[in-house]
Design an enzyme around this catalytic site. Structure first.
Site, PDB file in Angstrom:
ATOM      1  N   GLY A  56      26.064  14.769 -27.040  1.00 44.66           N
ATOM      2  CA  GLY A  56      25.517  15.247 -25.774  1.00 44.66           C
ATOM      3  C   GLY A  56      25.967  14.406 -24.604  1.00 44.66           C
ATOM      4  O   GLY A  56      26.170  14.914 -23.490  1.00 44.66           O
ATOM      5  N   ALA A  57      26.158  13.114 -24.865  1.00 43.07           N
ATOM      6  CA  ALA A  57      26.544  12.229 -23.767  1.00 43.07           C
ATOM      7  C   ALA A  57      27.925  12.610 -23.221  1.00 43.07           C
ATOM      8  O   ALA A  57      28.193  12.461 -22.025  1.00 43.07           O
ATOM      9  CB  ALA A  57      26.535  10.784 -24.237  1.00 43.07           C
ATOM     10  N   GLY A 101       0.833  -1.200   0.000  1.00 44.40           N
ATOM     11  CA  GLY A 101       0.000   0.000   0.000  1.00 44.40           C
ATOM     12  C   GLY A 101       0.869   1.252   0.000  1.00 44.40           C
ATOM     13  O   GLY A 101       2.054   1.226  -0.347  1.00 44.40           O
ATOM     14  N   GLY A 102       0.272   2.339   0.454  1.00 44.69           N
ATOM     15  CA  GLY A 102       1.000   3.607   0.490  1.00 44.69           C
ATOM     16  C   GLY A 102       2.218   3.535   1.386  1.00 44.69           C
ATOM     17  O   GLY A 102       3.120   4.387   1.307  1.00 44.69           O
TER      18      GLY A 102
HETATM   19  C1  HXC Z   1      -4.403  -4.777  10.603  1.00 38.78           C
HETATM   20  C2  HXC Z   1      -3.230  -6.555   9.790  1.00 38.78           C
HETATM   21  C3  HXC Z   1      -2.921  -5.840   8.593  1.00 38.78           C
HETATM   22  C4  HXC Z   1      -3.425  -4.509   8.479  1.00 38.78           C
HETATM   23  C5  HXC Z   1      -1.991  -7.761   8.485  1.00 38.78           C
HETATM   24  N1  HXC Z   1      -2.613  -7.724   9.667  1.00 38.78           N
HETATM   25  N2  HXC Z   1      -2.159  -6.616   7.812  1.00 38.78           N
HETATM   26  N3  HXC Z   1      -3.946  -6.018  10.774  1.00 38.78           N
HETATM   27  N4  HXC Z   1      -4.150  -4.026   9.516  1.00 38.78           N
HETATM   28  N5  HXC Z   1      -3.183  -3.743   7.421  1.00 38.78           N
HETATM   29  C6  HXC Z   1      -2.618  -8.759  10.697  1.00 38.78           C
HETATM   30  C7  HXC Z   1      -3.407 -10.006  10.336  1.00 38.78           C
HETATM   31  O1  HXC Z   1      -4.761  -9.845  10.647  1.00 38.78           O
HETATM   32  C8  HXC Z   1      -2.741 -11.047  11.215  1.00 38.78           C
HETATM   33  O2  HXC Z   1      -3.191 -10.891  12.536  1.00 38.78           O
HETATM   34  C9  HXC Z   1      -1.284 -10.603  11.217  1.00 38.78           C
HETATM   35  O3  HXC Z   1      -1.295  -9.231  10.874  1.00 38.78           O
HETATM   36  C10 HXC Z   1      -0.452 -11.370  10.222  1.00 38.78           C
HETATM   37  O4  HXC Z   1      -1.080 -11.265   8.947  1.00 38.78           O
HETATM   38  P1  HXC Z   1      -1.375 -12.554   8.036  1.00 38.78           P
HETATM   39  O5  HXC Z   1      -2.303 -12.123   6.977  1.00 38.78           O
HETATM   40  O6  HXC Z   1      -1.759 -13.719   8.884  1.00 38.78           O
HETATM   41  O7  HXC Z   1       0.077 -12.843   7.455  1.00 38.78           O
HETATM   42  P2  HXC Z   1       0.486 -13.311   6.004  1.00 38.78           P
HETATM   43  O8  HXC Z   1      -0.364 -14.467   5.560  1.00 38.78           O
HETATM   44  O9  HXC Z   1       1.957 -13.507   6.051  1.00 38.78           O
HETATM   45  O10 HXC Z   1       0.141 -12.074   5.028  1.00 38.78           O
HETATM   46  C11 HXC Z   1       0.762 -10.832   5.240  1.00 38.78           C
HETATM   47  C12 HXC Z   1       0.154  -9.742   4.333  1.00 38.78           C
HETATM   48  C13 HXC Z   1      -1.383  -9.729   4.555  1.00 38.78           C
HETATM   49  C14 HXC Z   1       0.474 -10.075   2.873  1.00 38.78           C
HETATM   50  C15 HXC Z   1       0.807  -8.444   4.687  1.00 38.78           C
HETATM   51  O11 HXC Z   1      -1.667  -9.666   5.953  1.00 38.78           O
HETATM   52  C16 HXC Z   1      -2.017  -8.543   3.901  1.00 38.78           C
HETATM   53  O12 HXC Z   1      -2.242  -8.550   2.679  1.00 38.78           O
HETATM   54  N6  HXC Z   1      -2.309  -7.499   4.674  1.00 38.78           N
HETATM   55  C17 HXC Z   1      -2.888  -6.287   4.152  1.00 38.78           C
HETATM   56  C18 HXC Z   1      -1.858  -5.559   3.385  1.00 38.78           C
HETATM   57  C19 HXC Z   1      -2.354  -4.229   2.858  1.00 38.78           C
HETATM   58  O13 HXC Z   1      -3.159  -4.170   1.940  1.00 38.78           O
HETATM   59  N7  HXC Z   1      -1.923  -3.168   3.511  1.00 38.78           N
HETATM   60  C20 HXC Z   1      -2.318  -1.870   3.092  1.00 38.78           C
HETATM   61  C21 HXC Z   1      -3.008  -1.199   4.197  1.00 38.78           C
HETATM   62  S1  HXC Z   1      -3.256   0.475   3.662  1.00 38.78           S
HETATM   63  P3  HXC Z   1      -3.259 -12.090  13.572  1.00 38.78           P
HETATM   64  O14 HXC Z   1      -3.948 -11.516  14.757  1.00 38.78           O
HETATM   65  O15 HXC Z   1      -4.046 -13.188  12.920  1.00 38.78           O
HETATM   66  O16 HXC Z   1      -1.849 -12.492  13.858  1.00 38.78           O
HETATM   67  C22 HXC Z   1      -1.749   1.188   3.840  1.00 38.78           C
HETATM   68  C23 HXC Z   1      -1.742   2.621   3.394  1.00 38.78           C
HETATM   69  C24 HXC Z   1      -0.652   3.411   3.982  1.00 38.78           C
HETATM   70  O17 HXC Z   1      -0.826   0.666   4.290  1.00 38.78           O
HETATM   71  C25 HXC Z   1      -0.941   4.820   3.614  1.00 38.78           C
HETATM   72  C26 HXC Z   1       0.245   5.653   3.421  1.00 38.78           C
HETATM   73  C27 HXC Z   1      -0.087   6.931   2.702  1.00 38.78           C
END
Ligand code: HXC
Length: 530
Positions: free
Chosen positions: A415-416, A178-179
């Protein structure tokens, strides 16, 4: 490891010493239990825990953790935030590090984690020391909503404030999605591990849902993709220990801040370096059409043959990296004739531009080794924006005030020639090897433009056009394709024999040590192409 808990110590003035000892024991117990839990979650995946990463990174595994229990509840046996922050030494110099803890809420970032990272940055800025981030996180903690998003905004802003003041390095050791990817993107260097690191703005599931495209984690945002194709990453490590070692090596060449001098090492001239520098000319074929590996040339010129290459896998037609000359750290930029004859393209221009800007920001002299036939021609490059993106390299060199020394090894066309750290663009000293070919363009191209009428007349008169063309090409080569005009006009400071190149570089850098490197500050900033 020393820890400085920043929360929860009972305030009751009458608390007995025994209670305090109990409290310390409780802290230690929670800490040990948390680490056990972390190891159980990370090790089966072949990943280290955040603390193990810290220990592997710092000299002798020694570091001071700050705010270990912030956001936690010791009495409930709960550890703190999903990020560890601390300080320790790398080769004797202090570095600030944060390490996201994937075993704790997926290493996600909420208010507390954001505050800890920002506090670490603030201290690093006060102390003027580098910041290294170890990223392994699911991104913004969904449960905390916009609070989590805003923390990213604050980290971005802090990182931008730190940019150019202190070195910032990111180690991607797990997901970075994500971001959240923009947090490392704003730092100076990104190191990824082959198996476990991923960086993408939108993951495979979202891609499938929105575009129908089926793509794997690896293809979308794996270490190979970002090292070979996108240019987001600067090094592909086979394992976490190798990634950590690379960052330690990188830091060896960098000052702690823009206000500190570049590190200097005791260097004793030795027979190996002398012997290598004397045969460097043998590595470069005289024929401009024959390729050679410029990395070998660099290794023959620098101290102990040690060259830490940056972005080795991306835009390999240009080579960038750090080395030492006479014990002093320098940045090296060189065309790579082994890849597409070392032509400049959009990626090569951006790769070198950012590196030149880094060196300039941190006071590292730049040595440029030139062997370039020109810009890569064609529709693909024009559509990719070679004008806009190629201009970045000009802007980087032209605005740099650090000592800059350039050596033309074999050819420099058009130019290079100007863009690759020529004197006209800002090099302090420029030299060429005796066989250097320097001209506005190659002989064949120049003859077809300058002698179009003569060639047409030869054809009309029934003369052999190819014989006439060969004569004109030879005449052009003799009169125009050489360093003579550049030497006479002062664009080159001398013709040097290859075996003297190391000596000339050492002398030049010594001469330029007292160069005034201040940037004029009347304007707010330039508006060069970003
Ligand atoms: C809350 C989260 C989380 C999130 C993971 N977890 N991502 N909790 N918010 N964004 C938690 C899970 O629920 C889980 O909790 C633990 O972390 C481990 O995650 P798993 O999914 O079991 O691990 P894995 O199978 O290894 O997969 C990891 C992952 C997946 C690929 C990162 O969790 C995932 O796709 N997460 C979302 C990623 C995403 O889209 N992030 C973007 C968010 S927006 P438990 O309790 O079961 O251990 C963002 C924007 C930033 O980041 C903005 C900046 C401008």
């Amino acid at each position: 490891m020393t820890t400085i808990p920043q929360t929860g110590v009972p305030h009751d003035a009458g608390t007995a010493t025994a209670d305090r000892e109990d409290y310390a024991a409780l802290c230690a117990e929670v800490s040990a239990r948390t680490e056990e839990h972390a190891a159980a979650r990370q090790h089966p995946k072949g990943k280290l825990t955040a603390r193990e990463r810290m220990e592997a990174f710092f000299d002798d595994g020694q570091w001071t953790e700050v705010g270990q229990f912030v956001g936690g509840d010791i009495h409930a046996g709960q550890t703190g935030a999903a990020v560890h922050t601390g300080f320790g030494k790398v080769q004797g110099r202090m570095v600030a590090v944060y390490a996201q803890d994937f075993s704790n809420k997926g290493g996600t970032l909420g208010r507390v984690e954001g505050d800890k990272i920002i506090a670490l940055y603030d201290t690093a800025l006060r102390l003027r020391i580098p910041v290294v981030g170890m990223l392994d996180s699911g991104g913004a903690r969904i449960q905390e909503g916009v609070v989590a998003l805003s923390q990213y905004g604050r980290i971005f802003r802090k990182s931008c404030q730190a940019s150019g003041l202190i070195p910032q390095i990111s180690l991607i050791l797990g997901p970075c999605a994500g971001g959240a990817v923009y947090s490392p993107a704003l730092t100076d260097f990104i190191i990824m591990t082959r198996e476990h690191s991923h960086m993408f703005v939108t993951g495979p599931d979202v891609v499938r849902a929105t575009t129908g495209e089926e793509v794997s984690f690896e293809d979308l945002g794996g270490a190979a993709m970002h090292n070979f194709h996108s240019g987001v990453a600067h090094y592909l490590a086979e394992s976490e220990p190798e990634a950590i070692d690379y960052v330690r090596s990188l830091l060896d060449y960098l000052p702690s801040s823009c206000e500190s001098p570049a590190p200097r090492y005791d260097y004793e001239p030795n027979p190996q370096d002398l012997a290598a520098s004397q045969v460097v000319g043998d590595l470069v074929p005289v024929s401009a059409r024959r390729p050679y590996d410029v990395v070998e040339v660099i290794q023959h010129l620098v101290d102990h043959g040690e060259f830490v290459e940056i972005q080795q896998l991306f835009a390999p037609r240009i080579v960038i990296g750090f080395a030492c000359l006479g014990g002093r750290s320098v940045g090296v930029v060189a065309n790579q004739p082994m890849v597409d004859a070392g032509t400049l393209d959009v990626d090569a221009s951006e790769k070198a531009a950012r590196f030149v800007r880094f060196c300039d920001a941190f006071g590292l002299p730049i040595v440029t080794l030139v062997d370039v036939p020109g810009y890569r021609p064609g529709t693909q490059q024009e559509q990719a924006g070679i004008i806009r993106r190629g201009a970045k390299l000009i802007s980087a060199y032209a605005n740099a005030t650090v000592p800059m020394v350039t050596v033309i090894l074999r050819k420099a066309y058009g130019g290079a020639y100007i863009v690759m750290g020529s004197k006209s663009i800002g090099a302090d000293l420029a030299f060429a090897w005796p066989h250097a070919e320097i001209a506005v363009m190659g002989a064949e191209g120049a003859v077809s433009i300058m002698h179009r009428r003569e060639l047409a007349a030869a054809e009309a008169e029934g003369r052999d056009v190819e014989v006439e063309r060969a004569r004109l090409v030879e005449a052009y080569r003799t009169s125009n394709v050489n360093p003579d005009l550049s030497v006479r006009t002062g664009e080159l400071d001398g013709i040097i024999t290859p075996s003297h190149t190391r000596e000339v570089l050492l002398d030049s850098l010594e001469l330029l040590r007292s160069k005034n490197q201040t940037h004029p500050h009347v304007k707010r900033h330039d508006n060069g192409p970003l």
